[in-house]
Design an enzyme around this catalytic site. Structure first.
Site, mmCIF file in Angstrom:
data_model
loop_
_atom_site.group_PDB
_atom_site.id
_atom_site.type_symbol
_atom_site.label_atom_id
_atom_site.label_comp_id
_atom_site.label_asym_id
_atom_site.label_seq_id
_atom_site.Cartn_x
_atom_site.Cartn_y
_atom_site.Cartn_z
ATOM 1 N N PHE A 212 -8.453 -35.405 -140.021
ATOM 2 C CA PHE A 212 -7.687 -36.598 -140.404
ATOM 3 C C PHE A 212 -6.202 -36.325 -140.593
ATOM 4 O O PHE A 212 -5.510 -37.059 -141.289
ATOM 5 C CB PHE A 212 -8.288 -37.257 -141.667
ATOM 6 C CG PHE A 212 -9.779 -37.382 -141.632
ATOM 7 C CD1 PHE A 212 -10.406 -38.085 -140.612
ATOM 8 C CD2 PHE A 212 -10.573 -36.773 -142.595
ATOM 9 C CE1 PHE A 212 -11.783 -38.170 -140.550
ATOM 10 C CE2 PHE A 212 -11.959 -36.848 -142.530
ATOM 11 C CZ PHE A 212 -12.564 -37.558 -141.512
ATOM 12 N N THR B 5 -19.082 -42.702 -128.618
ATOM 13 C CA THR B 5 -18.159 -41.938 -129.467
ATOM 14 C C THR B 5 -16.977 -42.809 -129.898
ATOM 15 O O THR B 5 -16.450 -42.641 -130.994
ATOM 16 C CB THR B 5 -17.661 -40.665 -128.751
ATOM 17 O OG1 THR B 5 -17.111 -41.037 -127.493
ATOM 18 C CG2 THR B 5 -18.790 -39.674 -128.534
ATOM 19 N N GLN C 257 -15.813 -43.560 -133.738
ATOM 20 C CA GLN C 257 -14.454 -43.372 -134.250
ATOM 21 C C GLN C 257 -13.964 -44.615 -134.989
ATOM 22 O O GLN C 257 -13.356 -44.527 -136.049
ATOM 23 C CB GLN C 257 -13.490 -43.098 -133.092
ATOM 24 C CG GLN C 257 -13.542 -41.681 -132.605
ATOM 25 C CD GLN C 257 -13.134 -40.731 -133.706
ATOM 26 O OE1 GLN C 257 -11.985 -40.685 -134.091
ATOM 27 N NE2 GLN C 257 -14.077 -40.012 -134.243
ATOM 28 N N GLU D 229 -7.220 -43.354 -134.258
ATOM 29 C CA GLU D 229 -6.570 -43.815 -135.487
ATOM 30 C C GLU D 229 -6.447 -45.330 -135.572
ATOM 31 O O GLU D 229 -5.929 -45.862 -136.546
ATOM 32 C CB GLU D 229 -5.189 -43.150 -135.605
ATOM 33 C CG GLU D 229 -5.338 -41.670 -135.861
ATOM 34 C CD GLU D 229 -4.069 -40.882 -135.624
ATOM 35 O OE1 GLU D 229 -3.309 -40.722 -136.575
ATOM 36 O OE2 GLU D 229 -3.857 -40.422 -134.496
ATOM 37 N N GLY E 232 -6.431 -44.265 -126.103
ATOM 38 C CA GLY E 232 -6.728 -43.498 -127.325
ATOM 39 C C GLY E 232 -6.982 -44.429 -128.483
ATOM 40 O O GLY E 232 -6.346 -45.481 -128.611
ATOM 41 N N PRO F 285 -18.463 -45.386 -124.878
ATOM 42 C CA PRO F 285 -18.580 -46.425 -125.905
ATOM 43 C C PRO F 285 -19.254 -45.930 -127.186
ATOM 44 O O PRO F 285 -18.986 -46.446 -128.264
ATOM 45 C CB PRO F 285 -19.438 -47.499 -125.233
ATOM 46 C CG PRO F 285 -19.304 -47.250 -123.767
ATOM 47 C CD PRO F 285 -19.105 -45.776 -123.614
ATOM 48 N N THR G 114 -14.469 -35.810 -133.035
ATOM 49 C CA THR G 114 -14.287 -37.112 -132.402
ATOM 50 C C THR G 114 -15.085 -37.277 -131.118
ATOM 51 O O THR G 114 -15.374 -38.385 -130.719
ATOM 52 C CB THR G 114 -12.798 -37.284 -132.063
ATOM 53 O OG1 THR G 114 -12.353 -36.082 -131.413
ATOM 54 C CG2 THR G 114 -11.978 -37.474 -133.311
#
Lengths: 347, 738
Positions: B250, B633, B637, B704, B701, B631, B478
């Site tokens: 993180f 993973t 996330q 986050e 990406g 889809p 991830t």
């Protein structure tokens, strides 16, 4: 962690003998706080082992009492028309899952189910549970030099520090550490007695006499002598036990200590509260039975207005800090909510 | 029955392949750095400061040294001058690696609570810990400045702290705001947060002559290697970093921390491998944290819902010595069409450790403030908050007028709103009830800049039909192992179980830091090109059977290598890559385009009418992030991101004692994060999106993205439930009870 010696006791008398012999040869002096003694019994270890790793407690000798609950004469739960008897050596999950408790003493079952995690409940005994030590961060972190409970006379960093979780009832100018337990509140509310075994004798005291308020010696937490073990908790079978709950309020939904809680039992007949039994968690320095709130409800109609009067009575001696001031209102609302819920119970 | 964990791919999405390292992880086969057995280790335990500012006047190690099994107690007397001042990652001028320039064990100076002041080495972990507890330290303490609002702070404009910082602005926002009829002007605050990955911080160092092997969970194995070489003044070629599995990061494992050089030097001094695993409590100062922020957001809008001005002033905290801050106005000034925008970031320097990257470092606090204000503004003009955002949606960012490469914000809103049942919401606060519980609904926008960095990959195809993918990129949990295997399998025309992926080792070709959600886009771009190179070396550009090609050429294997940069980025980034520096770029920083991922979150809260505890029965998030490699993973996330967001909204806060500048709740019982029962229904919708401008595969990406906006959506829902605007996180019972 300081190196320690370890021995296992096979029976209660063996445990008492081992404890008293080891204490006699240790540097313990009478009158010292039992929980800081160099000799400690260990059961589930869910509190003691933590505190040893943190260097808050430094026993040199441990006597393992986990074998005791395997003795044929020790039964986790026994009950008759007058009493419910809980073995102090039973685990929290054994008691929480017991059919008699679930049926006749919902407050006790709930106070255990809402505490800790399943893994901890499988290890921790109820005797150890009622003796668990405060979660006050200043007590548990030895890098804070001030803590009267950990090192008497050093001062209290919590009163002016981060006190959000700390007590508002039974505090002193030397300590505002909260008694963290849930199950203890049900024992306080249900007027349990505690049977204690020492090397030479057994004695039985009211649960309310077990814990000591901090006063000027917050390091002394109970009246237990270092060779003594809690053997059982005895709860009188009373008409209010079935109409009882334990309500716990916390920031997250599970696995957290109570900000506030209420253990409430009512005996209602013909629309009137004959008797109320109330204890409050998360707010007191010791398990906190509120006789004031109970009396405010005696022979009263179970309604909102009377619940509010009881809540006011329960917290009239509260002393708050800036950070835990919200607990005053939250504690009252918790009690009102618990009373409302318990009055509406179908039994 | 549909497997919700494995969403079926829509347009421009790969297959929901299970994690290739999943079985290893659940069976204990995955070796995290501290799990790796090293010969004859000395176990380390830290002694850390209990003051935040001052000097060590005496440090007495004699009692500690007398305990059985103690090898050494190392203090600044031993290491002073031996560790070079670290270079800041992302600092002015580029090439840095560290999260802080703090130099513990260099002198007696203490600059923050929890600073390392000694390292105990012993034959066992327990002996080291016992000795650490009896190292006697006396201080000459000075009164520290703890937090925003404390005495003695140094306050500077962000543009002074970091020359490269710009405060985005356009038009005349102050004038427009003054003249507007409908406006709001509010202050929002966010607290200190710590990452608390489940895997503790650890470092093991083993010397073999001049060669040093470091086992440490790191988001940048090459960054760690070069950063350590710089601090120790040794040839980076002599250092190997191994970081194959990482138990959550993180951001906390992104930059090199103080411990690594200390452990390396301790191993040298004692002529023994040293293993240090830092305790949970000491971990609160071992790396970085998300610092507290204050925001003033002033908005004005026309009656029909067009923004006429947006003012966002951020106040952030950093350390006395370093220039780290997040400056999230880069994002908030570009979210919505608005002719008049004014932003300003101000930095406060206190006696605290340097803060650092934590999941969407800039966007989490700044978007919380903006998206809370957007809800207040919508209410002010009596407009549905979704429609208010639709009214101000734009394909062009308003500061420079650059086109978004793609932006599916309203598609996300519409898909999430439909699934959530937003049309059933009563916009009037306090009107929805479920028994004793007040019910509230809220929504907010998620965004995250699409960032890329240079990367290099080698792929080798073998005659037995298997392939090997090698790159030093990290899988921080991830799914990097999985998506690289997927892409290689697809490109080489073989089954995924024929592909082996090696990561997290500086013996492998360098890859960027696992940060800024850049790795999937960056490393997949390099892998794609490496596969193409391999195929063209075999003369097979049109696909077909590579085994047959190898046989024909009488070869046992063929490799393909590629070093790539983002489209339009300078090739010089590759030189930096080889020095362990990730030249990350993108988002709002490009000259010809702006690139962001977007999402929309809808949240239902329940607030008890008497006791005011807040529970969250339902969360729905819809996200569009270009090509979705996997889809399964991806969902995982985003799920984790929204749960993190839930924590930041309702639970997470590191308590800083104002008098001492010390952290108080340094454990996972008192620093609360959500547990299973806090997360009830949580739905992730992956919205199909195609972006042809960002990189050849069209990957944006999303690591986050999921945490951004959650706190605002929760806060807006709490308002809808109770009629109380709480403008400070986390929102707890204290804030709601009368």
């Amino acid at each position: 962690m300081i190196p320690f010696s370890y021995s296992r006791a096979s029976t209660l008398s063996d445990a008492n003998l081992q404890l008293s012999a080891k204490i006699a040869s240790s540097s313990f002096e009478k009158g010292e706080d039992k929980v800081q003694a160099e000799v400690q019994p260990i059961a589930g270890g869910t509190n003691l082992a933590d505190l040893m790793k943190l260097n808050v407690m430094q026993p040199h000798e441990l006597v393992d009492i986990n074998q005791l609950r395997l003795q044929p004469d020790i039964k986790a739960v026994s009950s008759n028309e007058e009493n419910l008897v809980l073995s102090a050596f039973a685990t929290m999950s054994e008691i929480a899952n017991n059919e008699i408790i679930l049926r006749d003493y919902p407050m006790i079952a709930q106070s255990l189910q809402l505490a800790a995690s399943q893994q901890i409940r499988n290890m921790a005994t109820i005797g150890g549970n009622i003796l668990q030590r405060t979660r006050c961060a200043y007590f548990r972190d030895i890098s804070f030099s001030q803590c009267n409970k950990r090192s008497p006379g050093s001062g209290c960093a919590a009163i002016t520090g981060d006190s959000r979780a700390l007590a508002i009832l039974g505090t002193s100018q030397d300590c505002i550490a909260t008694h963290p337990g849930d199950f203890s509140q049900s024992m306080a509310a249900l007027e349990a007695t505690v049977t204690i075994s020492g090397k030479n004798a057994k004695r039985t005291i009211p649960f309310s006499a077990l814990h000591k308020m901090p006063g000027s010696s917050p390091n002394i937490e109970t009246i237990l002598q270092p060779d003594e073990l809690i053997v059982s908790l005895n709860i009188p079978a009373k008409p209010w036990a079935r109409r009882s709950i334990y309500l716990k309020i916390r920031d997250r939904a599970s696995y957290a200590f109570a900000l506030t809680s209420a253990a409430v039992a009512l005996d209602i007949s013909e629309g009137t509260i004959k008797n109320a039994r109330i204890a409050l968690g998360g707010v007191g320095t010791v398990p906190w039975r509120s006789i004031d709130a109970e009396q405010a409800l005696k022979n009263k109609v179970p309604n909102d207005q009377n619940f509010k009067i009881a809540a006011e009575a329960a917290f009239k001696s509260a002393k708050t800090t800036e950070k835990n001031a919200f607990k005053l209102e939250l504690g009252k609302q918790t009690l009102i909510r618990a009373l409302t819920q318990v009055a509406a119970m179908e039994i | 029955m549909e497997n919700v964990a494995a969403p079926q791919p829509k347009d421009n999405m790969g297959q929901p392949v299970p994690r290739v390292d999943g079985i290893l992880k659940v069976t204990g086969g995955a070796r995290y750095p501290a799990d790796i057995k090293i010969e004859n280790p000395a176990y380390g335990y830290l002694v850390t400061s209990s003051i935040a500012r001052g000097q060590i006047s005496n440090i007495d190690t004699s009692d500690a040294l007398e305990l059985p099994g103690i090898i050494d107690v190392i203090t600044y007397h031993d290491f002073s001058g031996q560790i070079e001042k670290p270079l800041m990652m992302g600092g002015e001028g580029g090439a840095g690696y560290a999260g802080s320039t703090s130099r513990p064990l260099h002198s007696s100076k203490i600059s923050y609570d929890g600073q390392i002041i000694a390292l105990v080495l012993a034959e066992t972990f327990e002996a080291a810990r016992e000795a650490a507890h009896i190292v006697q330290v006396t201080y000459k303490a000075e009164t520290p400045s703890a937090t925003l609002g404390s005495d003695g702070l140094k306050i500077q404009a962000a543009t002074v702290v970091k020359k490269s910082h710009e405060d985005p602005k356009v038009g005349d926002a102050e004038k427009a705001f003054l003249e507007a009829e409908f406006k709001i002007d509010k202050t929002y605050t966010t607290p200190v947060e710590h990452h608390n990955p489940i895997e503790l911080f650890s470092t093991s160092c083993v010397w073999n002559g001049a060669e040093l092997t470091v086992y440490e969970p790191s988001q940048t194995s090459h960054g760690l290697k070069f950063g350590l070489a710089q601090q120790l003044g040794i040839d980076p070629g002599n250092i190997r970093v191994i970081s194959q599995y990482i138990g959550g990061a993180f951001g906390s494992k992104g930059a090199i921390t103080e411990r690594t050089a200390i452990v390396a030097l301790a191993a040298k001094k004692t002529n023994r491998p040293v293993k240090l695993v830092i305790s949970r409590a000491q971990g609160f100062s071992a790396s970085s944290y998300r610092a507290e922020t204050h925001h003033r957001v002033a908005l004005s809008a026309t009656k029909d819902g067009k923004l006429t001005s947006l003012i966002h002033e951020g106040l952030e905290l950093t350390s006395r010595d370093d220039a780290y801050f997040v400056g999230g106005t880069d994002a908030t000034s570009r979210m919505y069409a608005c002719p008049n925008i004014l932003t300003k970031v101000t930095i406060v320097r206190a006696d605290r450790k340097t803060p650092g990257f934590m999941r969407a470092p800039a966007e989490v606090p700044y978007m919380y403030a903006l998206e809370s204000a957007m809800d207040e503004m919508a209410e002010k003009i009596g407009m549905d908050p979704v429609e208010f955002r639709r009214n101000n949606d734009t394909m062009k960012e308003p500061i420079k007028g650059l086109e978004y490469t793609s932006r599916s914000l309203m598609k996300c809103y519409d898909e999430a709103a439909a699934s959530f049942g937003w049309d059933k919401r009563n916009k009037e606060p306090g009107k929805m009830r479920r028994g004793e519980w007040l019910v509230g609904h809220g929504c907010a926008t998620s965004c995250y800049p699409t960032l890329m960095a240079p990367a290099s990959v080698r792929v080798t195809f073998k005659i037995d039909g298997t392939a090997l993918v090698e790159t030093a990129a990290q899988d921080v949990g991830t799914g990097t192992y999985t998506i690289l295997a997927q892409l290689a399998a697809e490109q080489l025309g073989i089954a995924i179980n024929k592909v082996t992926v090696l990561l997290g080792d500086t013996k492998l070709p360098p890859s960027p830091v696992s940060g800024g959600s850049n790795v999937t886009a960056s490393v997949c771009t390099a892998l794609l090109e490496a596969c193409n190179n391999l195929k063209s070396k075999l003369g097979n550009n049109s696909g077909g059977n590579l085994e047959a090609q190898l046989q024909k050429a009488n070869l046992k294997e063929m490799d393909g290598f590629a070093e790539t940069v983002a489209p339009g980025a300078p090739k010089a980034g590759i030189d930096m890559l080889h020095k362990g520096v990730s030249a990350i770029d993108g988002g709002a920083k490009l000259k010809d385009r702006i690139q962001f991922s977007f999402g929309a979150q809808f949240i239902e809260v329940e607030v008890h009418s008497l006791t005011n505890e807040i529970r969250v029965p339902r969360m729905v998030g819809a996200f569009a992030a270009g090509r979705i490699m996997n889809p399964r993973t991806s969902r995982s996330q985003l799920l984790g991101g929204m749960i993190g967001g839930l924590g930041s909204a309702l639970l997470e806060i590191t308590e800083v004692e104002k008098s001492s500048a010390r952290y108080v709740n340094k454990n996972l019982a008192d620093y609360e994060i959500p547990v299973n029962s806090d997360v009830q229904q949580l739905e992730i919708i992956l919205v199909s999106e195609t972006d042809t401008k960002i990189n050849p595969l069209g990957i944006k990406g999303l690591g986050e993205l999921g945490i951004v906006g959650t706190a605002a959506a929760v806060s807006n829902a709490v308002y809808n439930a109770t009629g109380k605007r709480v403008r400070s996180l986390p929102i707890r019972i204290d804030d709601l009870i009368a």
